[in-house]
Design a protein around this motif. Structure first.
Motif, mmCIF file in Angstrom:
data_model
loop_
_atom_site.group_PDB
_atom_site.id
_atom_site.type_symbol
_atom_site.label_atom_id
_atom_site.label_comp_id
_atom_site.label_asym_id
_atom_site.label_seq_id
_atom_site.Cartn_x
_atom_site.Cartn_y
_atom_site.Cartn_z
ATOM 1 N N SER A 61 0.859 -1.179 0.000
ATOM 2 C CA SER A 61 0.000 0.000 0.000
ATOM 3 C C SER A 61 0.898 1.233 0.000
ATOM 4 C CB SER A 61 -0.908 -0.001 1.235
ATOM 5 O OG SER A 61 -1.762 1.115 1.233
ATOM 6 N N PHE A 62 0.795 2.053 -1.057
ATOM 7 C CA PHE A 62 1.743 3.150 -1.263
ATOM 8 C C PHE A 62 1.008 4.372 -1.791
ATOM 9 C CE2 PHE A 62 4.713 5.349 -4.228
ATOM 10 C CZ PHE A 62 5.676 5.730 -3.305
ATOM 11 N N SER A 63 1.438 5.544 -1.366
ATOM 12 C CA SER A 63 0.853 6.774 -1.895
ATOM 13 C C SER A 63 1.948 7.797 -2.147
ATOM 14 C CB SER A 63 -0.202 7.338 -0.938
ATOM 15 O OG SER A 63 0.342 7.594 0.334
ATOM 16 N N ALA A 64 1.708 8.671 -3.109
ATOM 17 C CA ALA A 64 2.682 9.706 -3.476
ATOM 18 C C ALA A 64 1.932 10.946 -3.947
ATOM 19 C CB ALA A 64 3.612 9.196 -4.575
ATOM 20 N N TRP A 65 2.655 12.064 -3.985
ATOM 21 C CA TRP A 65 2.066 13.381 -4.216
ATOM 22 C C TRP A 65 2.972 14.172 -5.146
ATOM 23 C CZ3 TRP A 65 3.895 17.717 -0.769
ATOM 24 C CH2 TRP A 65 3.184 18.909 -0.987
ATOM 25 N N THR A 66 2.384 15.039 -5.983
ATOM 26 C CA THR A 66 3.168 15.763 -6.986
ATOM 27 C C THR A 66 3.861 17.018 -6.453
ATOM 28 O OG1 THR A 66 1.192 16.984 -7.700
ATOM 29 C CG2 THR A 66 1.747 14.951 -8.909
ATOM 30 N N GLY A 67 3.611 17.390 -5.215
ATOM 31 C CA GLY A 67 4.321 18.513 -4.611
ATOM 32 C C GLY A 67 3.765 19.886 -4.932
ATOM 33 N N HIS A 68 2.604 19.953 -5.573
ATOM 34 C CA HIS A 68 1.977 21.255 -5.835
ATOM 35 C C HIS A 68 1.353 21.772 -4.538
ATOM 36 C CE1 HIS A 68 2.291 19.561 -9.887
ATOM 37 N NE2 HIS A 68 2.188 20.792 -10.351
#
Length: 237
Positions: free
Chosen positions: A83-90
């Motif tokens: 289970s993994f999540s990531a974000w584009t940094g905006h």
């Protein structure tokens, strides 16, 4: 004037036990193909408890980095897979995007899915929320994860229904793998096209779909009825 609608991309697949290596290989392909869809997806950060902390966690989604993540206690849930999540940094609300991924799980019902929360404000939203870009996004999801179904889901349409409409859920764009059988003829302006040898993409409207537009809602209901009659929406588990 129509009310605003917003969207997310979501794909889902049934029980499929896969190693962390296989999950990392699929994820590397997914992030690479997604980065080609729009500049919004050019950089990635791990999620954290605060925005400040997350902005310190930029990573390159290479096979090696993703494998290290997926083996860690933070993201590896044993028999439940990764289970993994990531974000584009905006940093401006609504301008960026995030990914939530669950893969490699063989329990029933399986949580295997990949969700992309799409931008709904700013120039990124104007670029991304178009049929050509979203078609490439679904293609990236399908080629990497080989799901059973998914699409670009309209929250407005879902909210109009007394019960959640799905699975599979109706959306602006919808994907059905060949496991779901042949699609019936669908009315104009619906467009249908293959995605490699994996399955079929259904595009409800060439313009931006709106789940608060009665004509769009009627079209979605009509298409859902036809798909249901053809057995395309049957439970695969």
């Amino acid at each position: 004037m129509s009310m605003h609608d917003d969207f997310y991309a979501g794909i889902y697949w049934s029980s499929r036990k896969e190693s962390v290596e296989e999950c990392a290989r699929r994820a590397e392909l997914f992030f690479r193909l997604l980065s080609q869809c729009d500049p919004t997806y050019a950089r990635w950060f791990e999620q954290a408890n605060s925005r400040k902390k997350a902005l310190q966690l930029q990573f390159e989604p290479t096979f090696g980095t993703l494998l290290r993540f997926f083996k860690s206690k933070k993201y590896n849930e044993g028999s439940f897979g990764v289970s993994f999540s990531a974000w584009t940094g905006h940093e401006q609300d609504g301008h960026g995007s995030s990914v939530m991924l669950s893969c490699g799980c063989a329990v029933t019902p399986p949580p295997n899915s990949c969700l992309i929360y799409l931008p709904d404000k700013g120039p990124g939203a104007e670029r991304v929320l178009t049929v050509p870009v979203l078609t490439e996004m679904i293609r990236a999801l399908v080629l990497a994860w080989e799901p059973d179904d998914g699409g670009i889901i309209s929250r407005g349409y879902q909210e109009r229904r007394d019960q959640p409409v799905g699975p599979p859920q109706m959306g602006w764009l919808m994907y059905f793998s060949h496991r779901r059988g042949a699609l019936p003829p669908l009315p104009a302006p619906v467009r249908v096209e293959p995605i490699a040898d994996k399955g079929t993409l259904v595009i409800l409207t060439p313009e931006r779909f709106n789940g608060h537009d009665l004509a769009h809602v009627a079209l979605a209901d009509q298409v859902r009825g036809l798909l249901d009659e053809a057995g395309v929406l049957k439970d695969l588990t």
